[in-house]
Motif scaffolding. Structure first.
Motif, mmCIF file in Angstrom:
data_model
loop_
_atom_site.group_PDB
_atom_site.id
_atom_site.type_symbol
_atom_site.label_atom_id
_atom_site.label_comp_id
_atom_site.label_asym_id
_atom_site.label_seq_id
_atom_site.Cartn_x
_atom_site.Cartn_y
_atom_site.Cartn_z
ATOM 1 N N TYR A 3 -14.087 -7.691 9.399
ATOM 2 C CA TYR A 3 -13.781 -6.263 9.401
ATOM 3 C C TYR A 3 -14.910 -5.479 10.042
ATOM 4 O O TYR A 3 -16.071 -5.851 9.962
ATOM 5 C CB TYR A 3 -13.564 -5.768 7.969
ATOM 6 C CG TYR A 3 -12.386 -6.413 7.313
ATOM 7 C CD1 TYR A 3 -11.105 -5.936 7.533
ATOM 8 C CD2 TYR A 3 -12.549 -7.536 6.491
ATOM 9 C CE1 TYR A 3 -10.001 -6.550 6.948
ATOM 10 C CE2 TYR A 3 -11.461 -8.160 5.900
ATOM 11 C CZ TYR A 3 -10.179 -7.658 6.127
ATOM 12 O OH TYR A 3 -9.102 -8.247 5.562
ATOM 13 N N GLU A 4 -14.507 -4.379 10.650
ATOM 14 C CA GLU A 4 -15.488 -3.484 11.230
ATOM 15 C C GLU A 4 -15.656 -2.285 10.291
ATOM 16 O O GLU A 4 -14.686 -1.759 9.759
ATOM 17 C CB GLU A 4 -14.999 -3.007 12.599
ATOM 18 C CG GLU A 4 -16.021 -2.156 13.315
ATOM 19 C CD GLU A 4 -15.542 -1.750 14.715
ATOM 20 O OE1 GLU A 4 -16.358 -1.805 15.639
ATOM 21 O OE2 GLU A 4 -14.367 -1.400 14.868
ATOM 22 N N SER A 197 -14.657 3.590 5.936
ATOM 23 C CA SER A 197 -13.429 2.791 5.896
ATOM 24 C C SER A 197 -13.673 1.499 6.676
ATOM 25 O O SER A 197 -14.608 1.413 7.457
ATOM 26 C CB SER A 197 -12.263 3.573 6.502
ATOM 27 O OG SER A 197 -12.545 3.905 7.836
ATOM 28 N N LEU A 198 -12.843 0.531 6.413
ATOM 29 C CA LEU A 198 -12.939 -0.744 7.138
ATOM 30 C C LEU A 198 -11.657 -0.948 7.931
ATOM 31 O O LEU A 198 -10.600 -0.460 7.546
ATOM 32 C CB LEU A 198 -13.090 -1.923 6.161
ATOM 33 C CG LEU A 198 -14.314 -1.972 5.260
ATOM 34 C CD1 LEU A 198 -14.371 -3.333 4.561
ATOM 35 C CD2 LEU A 198 -15.594 -1.725 6.008
ATOM 36 N N ARG A 199 -11.764 -1.662 9.039
ATOM 37 C CA ARG A 199 -10.558 -2.019 9.792
ATOM 38 C C ARG A 199 -10.776 -3.406 10.378
ATOM 39 O O ARG A 199 -11.913 -3.802 10.649
ATOM 40 C CB ARG A 199 -10.274 -1.005 10.882
ATOM 41 C CG ARG A 199 -11.347 -0.944 11.955
ATOM 42 C CD ARG A 199 -11.034 0.143 12.959
ATOM 43 N NE ARG A 199 -12.130 0.332 13.888
ATOM 44 C CZ ARG A 199 -12.316 1.449 14.591
ATOM 45 N NH1 ARG A 199 -11.520 2.470 14.432
ATOM 46 N NH2 ARG A 199 -13.323 1.544 15.435
ATOM 47 N N THR A 233 -14.172 -4.952 1.451
ATOM 48 C CA THR A 233 -13.896 -6.260 2.056
ATOM 49 C C THR A 233 -13.177 -7.165 1.048
ATOM 50 O O THR A 233 -12.174 -7.805 1.372
ATOM 51 C CB THR A 233 -15.203 -6.934 2.514
ATOM 52 O OG1 THR A 233 -15.885 -6.046 3.389
ATOM 53 C CG2 THR A 233 -14.931 -8.240 3.250
ATOM 54 N N ALA A 234 -13.675 -7.152 -0.189
ATOM 55 C CA ALA A 234 -13.080 -8.001 -1.225
ATOM 56 C C ALA A 234 -11.631 -7.604 -1.484
ATOM 57 O O ALA A 234 -10.741 -8.457 -1.577
ATOM 58 C CB ALA A 234 -13.911 -7.906 -2.511
ATOM 59 N N VAL A 235 -11.366 -6.295 -1.563
ATOM 60 C CA VAL A 235 -9.999 -5.822 -1.808
ATOM 61 C C VAL A 235 -9.073 -6.248 -0.667
ATOM 62 O O VAL A 235 -7.989 -6.768 -0.890
ATOM 63 C CB VAL A 235 -9.977 -4.278 -1.969
ATOM 64 C CG1 VAL A 235 -8.535 -3.765 -2.008
ATOM 65 C CG2 VAL A 235 -10.726 -3.848 -3.226
ATOM 66 N N GLY A 239 -5.702 -9.204 -0.008
ATOM 67 C CA GLY A 239 -4.409 -8.688 0.415
ATOM 68 C C GLY A 239 -4.114 -7.279 -0.080
ATOM 69 O O GLY A 239 -3.007 -6.775 0.093
ATOM 70 N N GLY A 240 -5.090 -6.645 -0.708
ATOM 71 C CA GLY A 240 -4.883 -5.296 -1.224
ATOM 72 C C GLY A 240 -5.071 -4.236 -0.152
ATOM 73 O O GLY A 240 -5.372 -4.549 1.002
ATOM 74 N N THR A 241 -4.848 -2.975 -0.526
ATOM 75 C CA THR A 241 -5.089 -1.882 0.406
ATOM 76 C C THR A 241 -6.085 -0.910 -0.227
ATOM 77 O O THR A 241 -6.214 -0.840 -1.443
ATOM 78 C CB THR A 241 -3.809 -1.092 0.741
ATOM 79 O OG1 THR A 241 -3.188 -0.732 -0.496
ATOM 80 C CG2 THR A 241 -2.856 -1.898 1.589
#
Lengths: 480, 95
Positions: A3-4, A197-199, A233-235, A239-241
């Motif tokens: 993730y960025e 935020s991460l993407r 990252t863990a969430v 598979g979570g949001t």
């Protein structure tokens, strides 16, 4: 999946004006008893008329120019409506669609590479009152209400907690160079909210944005962002949001926690502040402000590197605050540019160590550039040797006495008299026959040991190279 | 434009007003009427008109950064319904 990280920062800085943003109350409330810097305007009484503090606008324009922003000709103030006990009028006077400036940038040095971070806008507003929370109720002190508050919003262009910290350090350094804010995070005159935020790497879509609050130090900003990167990252990996929300940094626990958001907080119903006529910013005034800007950290750093042949890291540290850079240059002016590296070493070494230990800035130190240079000149002349210079400097730092006075008082001047040293050398040799024979049988380290003995006997005052020279000579003579 | 019950409740919430069901119905009609009146303005063509934010032609009204004395602490707190430690005492601010 990797993730960025995407981070944007909003910084609120109180401006160092004498009076408040829209009234003449004293803006310096730090040591004032509660509710003593207050009048009907900042108390939000009906029927009062706020008037814009010209200096606050000037300081904001200075900052905007230093951050390479565009200053439009037209700007105005707006009312931002929300209900909260620290906002007595029910609205904050802020700026909405026509801020004082937009579209700027600053550069940070990230891992040795320069990176440009764009700035969305710099605008002006008023601070709110201060609240203290008690068991079952809260207390409101209005002294802070109406203090000029300048908001700087960055684009979401930082890619790591390190970059966010670098941006914050750089922005604070610029504000302090300009003299518009004291940049004190612990006292709350420089406050930061972070959006993170991460993407998925490679994607351009932003993930759920979390706003972090209660970041009361540079360390808190850094740690809270690091924590969020791990948490999000863990969430995502499970598979979570990530839900869009506001989280507060709990410094004692080292975690972020969900904050109950103010209901309908985003429905601010901005409208133009009818009590404040709009501003048309005269180009001649902007030019005058621009011409009066001091040399900024980035330019000064570059100049230090070329003018004094300093490394990037030396130049960065020395120019991180204007007062430290001034101190350095004042000292160099007295001693000559060829001694710049020596002065830089002292400022970054012993001086910074002592300043940090006491927790003060260089401008509050008892040692003036003249006094530092006097001490260094004593070293040049051979009156002081290296170890003694450190002792003298520490004494100067704590007492404010001059180096020459301390040397006199403590009898620290270097012994460079050959006869006197010879006597000490002979004593060391007769007291340590084992070391003498070790040396003769080829053990070089015995020489260092004997030198040490002489230095000890003279309490560090003997000229070390002379001691070594005489010692070798004596060892050779006695052998014959 | 007709305001929904939800919109009226939202506005009431923002204004910190508690409305009964009858009030909600009543204000929903009244507010809709008011909005309808304002919609008349939309009939004007304002394509070439600069939006005005102020009704009087004033600009650049500044004060110099000079401080003057504030009110006394007693005066400041004179109207406070509740006070403690020379501060205004308010309901707990929930985080």
């Amino acid at each position: 999946m990797t993730y960025e990280t995407v981070i944007g920062l909003e910084v609120h800085a109180q401006l160092l004006t004498r009076s408040k943003m829209f009234c003449s109350c004293n803006a310096d409330y730090a040591s004032a008893p509660p509710n003593t810097h207050v009048c009907p305007v900042c108390l939000g009484m009906p029927g009062v008329l706020p008037v814009i503090n010209k200096k606050a606008v000037e300081y904001t324009i200075m900052t905007a120019l230093a951050l390479n922003c565009t200053i439009p000709e037209y700007t105005k103030f707006d009312r931002k409506n929300y209900s909260y006990p620290d906002l007595v009028k029910g609205y904050q006077i802020s700026q909405y669609d026509y801020p004082i400036s937009e579209h700027g940038w600053l550069t940070i040095d990230s891992n040795g590479a320069k990176k440009k971070i764009n700035i969305t806008r710099v605008h002006l507003e008023e601070d709110v009152a201060k609240s203290q929370h008690r068991e079952g109720y809260s207390l409101i002190d209005m002294n802070r209400s109406g203090v000029p508050l300048m908001e700087t919003v960055s684009e979401p262009e930082m890619r790591s907690p390190e970059e966010a910290r670098d941006y914050l350090v750089k922005l604070r350094s610029i504000l302090r160079y300009l003299g518009v804010s004291n940049g004190n995070m612990e006292e709350g005159s420089f406050r930061c909210d972070a959006n993170i935020s991460l993407r998925p790497s490679g994607s351009t879509e932003l993930g759920g944005k979390v706003e972090l609050k209660n970041l009361n130090s540079f360390k808190a900003v850094y740690q809270a962002l690091q924590y969020e990167v791990k948490r999000q990252t863990a969430v995502l990996e499970e598979g979570g949001t990530i839900a869009q929300e506001t989280r507060g940094w709990a410094d004692d626990k080292g975690i972020t926690v969900t904050q109950r958001s103010k209901e309908y907080a985003n429905d601010y119903r901005y409208f133009p502040e009818p009590d404040l006529p709009p501003l048309f910013l005269d180009r001649a005034w902007i030019k005058e402000i621009h011409d009066g800007l001091p040399e900024l950290p980035e330019a000064r750093k570059e100049r230090f590197m070329t003018q004094y042949c300093l490394s990037l890291s030396d130049a960065s540290i020395l120019t991180s605050s204007r007062t430290m850079a001034d101190y350095f240059e004042d000292s160099v002016r007295l001693m000559g540019p060829d001694r710049a590296k020596l002065i830089s070493n002292w400022i970054q070494g012993d001086f910074s160590r002592l300043l940090n230990a006491v927790g003060i800035e260089i401008e509050s130190a008892k040692i003036s550039p003249e006094e530092l240079v006097e001490m260094l000149t004593l070293v040049d002349k051979g009156t002081l040797n290296g170890p003694a210079a450190k002792v003298v400097f520490e004494e100067m730092f704590h007492t404010g006495k001059k180096a020459s006075a301390i040397v006199e008082e403590k009898k620290l001047s270097q012994i460079s008299d050959a006869a006197e040293i010879k006597k000490e050398v002979q004593q060391a040799m007769s007291g340590n026959p084992r070391a003498v024979s070790d040396y003769r049988s080829g053990k070089e380290s015995a020489l260092a040991f004997l030198t040490g003995q002489v230095m000890r006997a003279t309490r560090g005052r003997a000229n070390p190279s002379l001691v070594r020279e005489i010692l070798i000579e004596e060892l050779r003579n006695s052998q014959e | 434009m007709k305001l929904s019950h939800q919109q009226v409740e939202h506005i009431a919430r923002l204004a910190r007003l508690g409305l009964s069901a009858e009030e909600r119905d009543k204000f929903s009609l009244q507010l809709s009427d008011i909005l309808k009146n304002f919609e008349v303005l939309n009939e004007l063509n304002t394509a070439d008109v600069m939006p005005a934010t102020h009704s009087i032609p004033l600009q650049n009204v500044f004060r110099e950064d000079e401080e003057a004395s504030s009110y006394s602490q007693d005066e400041v707190l004179a109207n406070a319904p509740r006070k403690e430690e020379n501060c205004f005492k308010v309901k707990a601010i929930l985080e």
